[in-house]
Design a protein around this motif. Structure first.
Motif, PDB file in Angstrom:
ATOM      1  N   PHE A   1      75.115  18.050  44.822  1.00  0.00           N
ATOM      2  CA  PHE A   1      74.015  17.089  44.801  1.00  0.00           C
ATOM      3  C   PHE A   1      74.588  15.684  44.934  1.00  0.00           C
ATOM      4  CE2 PHE A   1      71.093  19.994  42.116  1.00  0.00           C
ATOM      5  CZ  PHE A   1      70.698  20.650  43.272  1.00  0.00           C
ATOM      6  N   THR A   2      73.785  14.775  45.470  1.00  0.00           N
ATOM      7  CA  THR A   2      74.159  13.364  45.548  1.00  0.00           C
ATOM      8  C   THR A   2      73.441  12.609  44.450  1.00  0.00           C
ATOM      9  OG1 THR A   2      74.342  13.570  47.951  1.00  0.00           O
ATOM     10  CG2 THR A   2      74.264  11.347  47.043  1.00  0.00           C
ATOM     11  N   ILE A   3      74.192  11.847  43.659  1.00  0.00           N
ATOM     12  CA  ILE A   3      73.561  11.078  42.592  1.00  0.00           C
ATOM     13  C   ILE A   3      73.920   9.604  42.751  1.00  0.00           C
ATOM     14  CG2 ILE A   3      73.678  13.032  41.012  1.00  0.00           C
ATOM     15  CD1 ILE A   3      75.884  11.500  39.524  1.00  0.00           C
ATOM     16  N   ASP A   4      73.036   8.754  42.267  1.00  0.00           N
ATOM     17  CA  ASP A   4      73.247   7.315  42.303  1.00  0.00           C
ATOM     18  C   ASP A   4      74.194   6.950  41.176  1.00  0.00           C
ATOM     19  OD1 ASP A   4      73.181   4.636  42.511  1.00  0.00           O
ATOM     20  OD2 ASP A   4      71.022   4.407  42.311  1.00  0.00           O
ATOM     21  N   ALA A   5      75.430   6.592  41.525  1.00  0.00           N
ATOM     22  CA  ALA A   5      76.430   6.312  40.494  1.00  0.00           C
ATOM     23  C   ALA A   5      76.287   4.904  39.929  1.00  0.00           C
ATOM     24  CB  ALA A   5      77.832   6.504  41.066  1.00  0.00           C
ATOM     25  N   SER A   6      76.155   3.909  40.779  1.00  0.00           N
ATOM     26  CA  SER A   6      76.088   2.531  40.288  1.00  0.00           C
ATOM     27  C   SER A   6      75.689   1.599  41.415  1.00  0.00           C
ATOM     28  CB  SER A   6      77.439   2.101  39.719  1.00  0.00           C
ATOM     29  OG  SER A   6      78.420   2.121  40.740  1.00  0.00           O
ATOM     30  N   VAL A   7      75.321   0.387  41.032  1.00  0.00           N
ATOM     31  CA  VAL A   7      75.053  -0.674  42.000  1.00  0.00           C
ATOM     32  C   VAL A   7      76.121  -1.741  41.807  1.00  0.00           C
ATOM     33  CG1 VAL A   7      73.420  -2.423  42.782  1.00  0.00           C
ATOM     34  CG2 VAL A   7      72.585  -0.214  41.987  1.00  0.00           C
ATOM     35  N   ALA A   8      76.954  -1.918  42.807  1.00  0.00           N
ATOM     36  CA  ALA A   8      78.044  -2.890  42.724  1.00  0.00           C
ATOM     37  C   ALA A   8      77.656  -4.163  43.468  1.00  0.00           C
ATOM     38  CB  ALA A   8      79.323  -2.299  43.312  1.00  0.00           C
ATOM     39  N   ASN A   9      78.416  -5.209  43.228  1.00  0.00           N
ATOM     40  CA  ASN A   9      78.170  -6.497  43.875  1.00  0.00           C
ATOM     41  C   ASN A   9      79.366  -6.869  44.734  1.00  0.00           C
ATOM     42  OD1 ASN A   9      75.609  -7.208  42.420  1.00  0.00           O
ATOM     43  ND2 ASN A   9      76.979  -7.084  40.654  1.00  0.00           N
ATOM     44  N   SER A  10      79.090  -7.478  45.857  1.00  0.00           N
ATOM     45  CA  SER A  10      80.148  -7.988  46.718  1.00  0.00           C
ATOM     46  C   SER A  10      80.375  -9.459  46.382  1.00  0.00           C
ATOM     47  CB  SER A  10      79.758  -7.841  48.194  1.00  0.00           C
ATOM     48  OG  SER A  10      80.684  -8.522  49.013  1.00  0.00           O
ATOM     49  N   PHE A  11      81.593  -9.816  45.993  1.00  0.00           N
ATOM     50  CA  PHE A  11      81.894 -11.196  45.613  1.00  0.00           C
ATOM     51  C   PHE A  11      82.668 -11.933  46.694  1.00  0.00           C
ATOM     52  CE2 PHE A  11      81.352  -9.024  41.490  1.00  0.00           C
ATOM     53  CZ  PHE A  11      80.353  -9.825  40.953  1.00  0.00           C
ATOM     54  N   GLU A  12      82.604 -11.447  47.897  1.00  0.00           N
ATOM     55  CA  GLU A  12      83.305 -12.130  48.984  1.00  0.00           C
ATOM     56  C   GLU A  12      82.680 -13.504  49.241  1.00  0.00           C
ATOM     57  OE1 GLU A  12      83.332  -9.701  52.419  1.00  0.00           O
ATOM     58  OE2 GLU A  12      84.459  -8.073  51.494  1.00  0.00           O
ATOM     59  N   GLN A  13      83.530 -14.428  49.686  1.00  0.00           N
ATOM     60  CA  GLN A  13      83.063 -15.778  49.981  1.00  0.00           C
ATOM     61  C   GLN A  13      82.076 -15.766  51.142  1.00  0.00           C
ATOM     62  OE1 GLN A  13      84.546 -19.044  48.701  1.00  0.00           O
ATOM     63  NE2 GLN A  13      82.713 -19.853  49.674  1.00  0.00           N
ATOM     64  N   GLY A  14      80.986 -16.506  50.988  1.00  0.00           N
ATOM     65  CA  GLY A  14      80.041 -16.660  52.076  1.00  0.00           C
ATOM     66  C   GLY A  14      80.436 -17.829  52.969  1.00  0.00           C
ATOM     67  N   PRO A  15      79.808 -17.979  54.115  1.00  0.00           N
ATOM     68  CA  PRO A  15      80.147 -19.088  55.020  1.00  0.00           C
ATOM     69  C   PRO A  15      79.720 -20.429  54.436  1.00  0.00           C
ATOM     70  CG  PRO A  15      78.209 -17.924  55.805  1.00  0.00           C
ATOM     71  CD  PRO A  15      78.725 -17.122  54.657  1.00  0.00           C
ATOM     72  N   LEU A  16      80.510 -21.471  54.695  1.00  0.00           N
ATOM     73  CA  LEU A  16      80.193 -22.818  54.219  1.00  0.00           C
ATOM     74  C   LEU A  16      79.551 -23.617  55.346  1.00  0.00           C
ATOM     75  CD1 LEU A  16      83.322 -23.799  52.073  1.00  0.00           C
ATOM     76  CD2 LEU A  16      81.173 -22.745  51.350  1.00  0.00           C
ATOM     77  N   LEU A  17      78.485 -24.315  54.998  1.00  0.00           N
ATOM     78  CA  LEU A  17      77.752 -25.121  55.974  1.00  0.00           C
ATOM     79  C   LEU A  17      77.681 -26.551  55.454  1.00  0.00           C
ATOM     80  CD1 LEU A  17      75.901 -25.431  58.479  1.00  0.00           C
ATOM     81  CD2 LEU A  17      73.973 -24.845  56.982  1.00  0.00           C
ATOM     82  N   THR A  18      78.210 -27.476  56.227  1.00  0.00           N
ATOM     83  CA  THR A  18      78.164 -28.888  55.834  1.00  0.00           C
ATOM     84  C   THR A  18      76.770 -29.448  56.083  1.00  0.00           C
ATOM     85  OG1 THR A  18      80.515 -29.169  56.367  1.00  0.00           O
ATOM     86  CG2 THR A  18      79.166 -31.162  56.235  1.00  0.00           C
TER      87      THR A  18
END
Length: 249
Positions: free
Chosen positions: A56-73
């Motif tokens: 069976f497939t179970i929902d283990a967890s919800v993780a977050n991506s902490f990678e840097q986003g693009p910077l806009l001046t």
């Protein structure tokens, strides 16, 4: 046959949940400072008499991506982006301290600094009130200064009005709330970190890659269709077996 139904059903359910997560990321692809969510799943073998041939497939967890986003001046005085790791401390709706990377700051009717979603930005002594008729500048270390505009009736000297609290707790200790803000896992305020730096006059965009998210959405749609076809196959097999048993009576 019923085993096939339950196996396919668990796969279809998790594929649907993943689609919802990817759709949420896509909806926030243009939200300043948004961190993408990742649904993680794992297969659990079905144990019982005989060999464990199903899982069976179970929902283990919800993780977050902490990678840097693009910077806009942007050049806007109240826009700030974080260089590398770190967070801006804000006051959540329940009064607790929370953290965000959305640096598109504004002021309310009383001149108090807040995020665009209405959360007060916290300084060393609480919320930061900006003086009227002042040109505001935010330094890289979070110091907020005001310079009276010409004709405001005050000397043109730089006045420090506060310092934005910048923190950098371990990412593993952060959890995302329903309001989209992050908090420490033990709900304790994080200590200010002098090494966190801001980029004044700039905004960090969402770290969602729209192209990857769209490809992921198409892949999940195909996985969902595959699971549904397995359910339909199980139903067809059941009908054929029932017809065969009826003929043999």
């Amino acid at each position: 046959m019923d085993r096939l139904i339950y196996t396919a059903m668990s796969g279809a359910k998790q594929a649907f949940l993943q689609q919802a997560g990817v759709a949420h990321n896509l909806a926030n692809a243009s939200t300043a400072g948004y961190r993408a969510m990742e649904n993680r799943f794992r297969a659990v073998p079905v144990l019982g008499p005989g060999q464990p041939t199903r899982a069976f497939t179970i929902d283990a967890s919800v993780a977050n991506s902490f990678e840097q986003g693009p910077l806009l001046t942007t050049g806007r005085p109240l826009d700030v982006a974080l260089r590398g790791r770190g967070w801006i401390a804000v006051q959540a709706a329940d009064g607790s301290e929370a953290y965000t990377r959305a640096g598109n700051l504004v002021t309310d009717a009383n001149g108090v600094l807040q995020t665009s979603s209405g959360n007060l930005v916290l300084g060393e002594g609480g919320p930061i009130a900006l003086p009227p008729d002042n040109n505001i500048a935010i330094a890289a270390d979070g110091t907020v200064s005001g310079v009276p505009r010409p004709g405001a009736g005050a000397a043109s000297s730089v006045n420090v009005v506060g310092r934005i609290k910048l923190v950098n707790p371990p990412e593993a200790d952060l959890v995302r709330g329903d309001d989209g803000l992050f908090r420490t896992r033990n709900a304790e305020p994080a200590a200010a970190d002098e090494t966190v730096q801001l980029e004044p006059g700039a905004l960090e965009g969402s770290n969602v890659n729209s192209v990857d998210a769209m490809v992921r959405m198409i892949s999940l749609a195909r996985q969902f269709e595959l699971q549904v076809r397995m359910l339909q196959t199980a139903e067809a097999n059941a009908r054929a077996a029932t017809a065969l048993l009826t003929m043999n009576r």
